[in-house]
Design an enzyme around this catalytic site. Sequence first.
Site, PDB file in Angstrom:
ATOM      1  N   GLU A 109       0.829  -1.209   0.000  1.00 12.56           N
ATOM      2  CA  GLU A 109       0.000   0.000   0.000  1.00 12.56           C
ATOM      3  C   GLU A 109       0.863   1.260   0.000  1.00 12.56           C
ATOM      4  OE1 GLU A 109      -2.971  -0.251  -0.700  1.00 12.56           O
ATOM      5  OE2 GLU A 109      -3.316  -2.375  -0.263  1.00 12.56           O
ATOM      6  N   HIS A 131       1.939   2.090  -3.522  1.00 11.26           N
ATOM      7  CA  HIS A 131       0.925   2.870  -4.245  1.00 11.26           C
ATOM      8  C   HIS A 131       0.923   4.325  -3.780  1.00 11.26           C
ATOM      9  CE1 HIS A 131      -0.666  -0.553  -6.279  1.00 11.26           C
ATOM     10  NE2 HIS A 131      -1.225  -1.114  -5.221  1.00 11.26           N
TER      11      HIS A 131
END
Length: 201
Positions: free
Chosen positions: A54, A57
């Site tokens: 995550e 990203h």
Amino acid sequence: MLKFTGKEIRDLIISFIVIALAFSILYSNRDFNGILFIFPIVAIGVGAGFIFHELGHKFAAMHYGYWAEYQLWPTGLVIALVSSFFGFIFAAPGAVVIYSQGMEKSENGLVSLAGPAVNIVLGLIFLGILNSLGQVTDYNGYIIALICLLGTRINFFLATFNLLPIPPLDGSKVLSWNALVWIVAFAISVILLVVYGGYLG
């Protein structure tokens, strides 16, 4: 500068715990005592795989000047837990939401690719450590080897799963941007998963 909101940190922690629990249920064959033993071991591989996926990203999106924030998906967390009781994991606990007036397709593709790429790198790191251990003869060595084994499997699985060309998974966005890049990335993740990670058994 990488910034987090209080809600984002909460969502990351909740998602991390649930996903670690789901993988623990899977690897312990739904045995309660096994879950208690393997949870902290699995949590290291899941923690590295999930959190840094995550962050990959988020960091990539912020690199292009966009505000990005992780948000959990309650239904996805429930599905992950339920699926673990049936011998597989559907890992979609949430996603990094990017706030923009309109990202270029190349930017969206690269941001989407960043997460699975992190998982591939982490899987290779775990694999490298595992191979460097040699023959394990003591309990501590066994625990380290188990952490690395599961870290390898989990990260290669997460890379392959997220690169599937199915919306809203990362693979669909990478494919929409550049088919060749998607083919190469997906092929690498599948080969690593099959050769070094096995499936989830």
